[in-house]
Write a protein that holds these residues in place. Sequence first.
Motif, PDB file in Angstrom:
ATOM      1  N   TYR A 247       1.866   1.817  -3.479  1.00  0.00           N
ATOM      2  CA  TYR A 247       0.725   2.372  -4.202  1.00  0.00           C
ATOM      3  C   TYR A 247       0.637   3.882  -3.963  1.00  0.00           C
ATOM      4  N   MET A 248       0.751   4.280  -2.703  1.00  0.00           N
ATOM      5  CA  MET A 248       0.634   5.703  -2.362  1.00  0.00           C
ATOM      6  C   MET A 248       1.780   6.503  -2.985  1.00  0.00           C
ATOM      7  N   ALA A 249       2.969   5.919  -3.007  1.00  0.00           N
ATOM      8  CA  ALA A 249       4.117   6.602  -3.621  1.00  0.00           C
ATOM      9  C   ALA A 249       3.880   6.793  -5.124  1.00  0.00           C
ATOM     10  N   MET A 250       3.300   5.777  -5.772  1.00  0.00           N
ATOM     11  CA  MET A 250       2.999   5.885  -7.212  1.00  0.00           C
ATOM     12  C   MET A 250       1.923   6.938  -7.470  1.00  0.00           C
ATOM     13  N   MET A 251       0.869   6.954  -6.648  1.00  0.00           N
ATOM     14  CA  MET A 251      -0.208   7.942  -6.845  1.00  0.00           C
ATOM     15  C   MET A 251       0.309   9.373  -6.620  1.00  0.00           C
TER      16      MET A 251
ATOM     17  N   VAL B 223       0.981  -3.343  -8.027  1.00  0.00           N
ATOM     18  CA  VAL B 223       0.939  -2.206  -7.099  1.00  0.00           C
ATOM     19  C   VAL B 223      -0.208  -1.262  -7.472  1.00  0.00           C
ATOM     20  N   VAL B 224      -0.322  -0.922  -8.774  1.00  0.00           N
ATOM     21  CA  VAL B 224      -1.358   0.057  -9.169  1.00  0.00           C
ATOM     22  C   VAL B 224      -2.687  -0.619  -9.497  1.00  0.00           C
ATOM     23  N   TYR B 225      -2.678  -1.970  -9.563  1.00  0.00           N
ATOM     24  CA  TYR B 225      -3.887  -2.708  -9.928  1.00  0.00           C
ATOM     25  C   TYR B 225      -4.016  -3.851  -8.924  1.00  0.00           C
TER      26      TYR B 225
ATOM     27  N   ALA C 286      -6.257  -0.473  -1.278  1.00  0.00           N
ATOM     28  CA  ALA C 286      -6.325   0.988  -1.409  1.00  0.00           C
ATOM     29  C   ALA C 286      -7.777   1.464  -1.363  1.00  0.00           C
ATOM     30  N   CYS C 287      -8.685   0.727  -2.028  1.00  0.00           N
ATOM     31  CA  CYS C 287     -10.106   1.106  -2.006  1.00  0.00           C
ATOM     32  C   CYS C 287     -10.690   0.973  -0.593  1.00  0.00           C
ATOM     33  N   GLN C 288     -10.304  -0.093   0.105  1.00  0.00           N
ATOM     34  CA  GLN C 288     -10.818  -0.281   1.467  1.00  0.00           C
ATOM     35  C   GLN C 288     -10.394   0.873   2.379  1.00  0.00           C
TER      36      GLN C 288
ATOM     37  N   LEU D 119       0.828  -1.213   0.000  1.00  0.00           N
ATOM     38  CA  LEU D 119       0.000   0.000   0.000  1.00  0.00           C
ATOM     39  C   LEU D 119       0.862   1.263   0.000  1.00  0.00           C
ATOM     40  N   HIS D 120       2.023   1.199   0.647  1.00  0.00           N
ATOM     41  CA  HIS D 120       2.928   2.353   0.646  1.00  0.00           C
ATOM     42  C   HIS D 120       3.496   2.581  -0.754  1.00  0.00           C
TER      43      HIS D 120
END
Length: 591
Positions: free
Chosen positions: A109-113, A137-139, A146-148, A106-107
């Motif tokens: 994911y957040m770094a990518m976003m 990571v993004v999917y 990430a949605c939760q 998740l970290h």
Amino acid sequence: MESTLKEQRGGESVLDLSPRSTVGGGVEDVYGEDRATEDQLVTPWTISVASGYSLLRDPHHNKGLAFTEKERDAHYLRGLLPPAVISQELQEKKLMHSIRQYDVPLHKYMAMMELEERNERLFYKLLIDNVEELLPVVYTPTVGEACQKYGSIFKRPQGLYISLKEKGKILEVLKNWPERMIQVIVVTDGERILGLGDLGCQGMGIPVGKLALYTALGGVRPSACLPITIDVGTNNEKLLKDDFYIGLRQKRATGKEYYDFLHEFMTAVKQNYGEKVLVQFEDFANHNAFELLAKYGTTHLVFNDDIQGTASVVLSGLVASLKLLGGTLGDHTFLFLGAGEAGTGIAELIALEMSKQTKVPLEETRKKIWLVDSKGLIVHSRKESLQHFKKPWAHEHEPCNTLLDAVKAIKPTALIGTSGVGKTFTKEVVEAMAAFNKQPLIMALSNPTSQAECTAEEAYRWTEGRAIFASGSPFDPVEYNGKTYVPGQANNAYIFPGLGFGLVISGAIRVHDDMLLAASEALAGQVTQEHYDKGMIYPPFSNIRKISAHIAANVAAKAYELGVATRLPRPVDLVKYAESCMYTPNYRTYR
């Protein structure tokens, strides 16, 4: 069309290329807009590129330390950046090193976003060049978590949130989005996110993730993509009580209220963006998904990834697996665990492909396909109580209450899991498959990984290495008896970016089942002997842009053949044309 670049002392570099609206909605194609490329090496076509501090805060045009000395002078960047000038490649290397330091997905994911919000081209460069590493990571599976937790990690809105508060004003809301030239919309109502259930407004992570893949894997320009979440409430009590929940705090609207709202949305989309905008329905609950697809399939360019994308990618794996299993599709028997939108969608596409190959009527080819739902095998004696989309699969047979009984009675060559329930392919079930198949085909498709019907290791171990295995979420290669097995990933990301791209470059106005078959055949055609030798029935994701170009070409060819393509004349070499239209995230030179 000529563009004029005007330098203004106030700090704006203006490109006079504002799109001209047409009568009847949509935008006139004034500069090859339906080409998904925008990669001339000069300043992007846009209304204006800000300078100075604003330019560094604009993710579409910011290059960070890659701005040259000349650009820093021309765009008032002196002193706003450290003195070093570094290349995009070095930026990529630095960021990948940084992302690999995180242990928690998740970290990452957040770094990518955060990168996407800061520097769009660098985000896509990372994703394209490291697709196998960053796709999870993004999917799926990380996007599910990430949605939760979307309420807690939410920083900046990405996409449009259209809630019941906007009833009667949806067209105005669409006009609030800054980009006019939209080619692909991914929309969810958050009711059935992956295998995680009703996440309401927090389902936005799914359209955002899907559209990132449309660009990275399919080549559609980021500015032509629009993620949308329709918020009609949620039945998730936990979210309704959560202080951090970002959506409407009410039970879901249903029935007439729901369908009237969706109808206003679909009408507004067509009015604002024209006939050729692709609307991809994503993660709607079964009862709405089928109805919306049937209702708008004849009037709009629509596609449901859960029903059609999943079907197309699974069919491709089945077609490819015939090289290992032998025989034709019609020689095999298929048993599904799960009879929702994914299961019935896959089953119907298999039956269609069988019918096409054998010239046998669809009613007959369906008899080679059996489905098990929560009440057991779907058989004729249950027909009266079944939902309409299950009825075609109710064949004459004795009832079987469990999956194991159904496997023993039907003796399928392929077992396909679309149940959304983990650990349902038990040791007994898999061993039963191995007992009467030399090479049992086992597809555990439910996402995320925790919901997979069995793991890759279980499938190989319980069949003594004889299984051909594919899953929905990724599994690492498995060592068994000194041999390495590479599990396939029946991931929709193989299909929907190429399919959508094919619709965009041909200017298609409708999606036809034959296009899904064309996409499946194109993907199966990319599996080489080298892949088969490793037990793979899908090509590696590292080649995904080449694969997407082939899928797009096949889909576009079908659109021209069916007479639903509007981009005329038809390009001679569709694969080359598709490749030439793909967005590439290399930096531009500003002047």
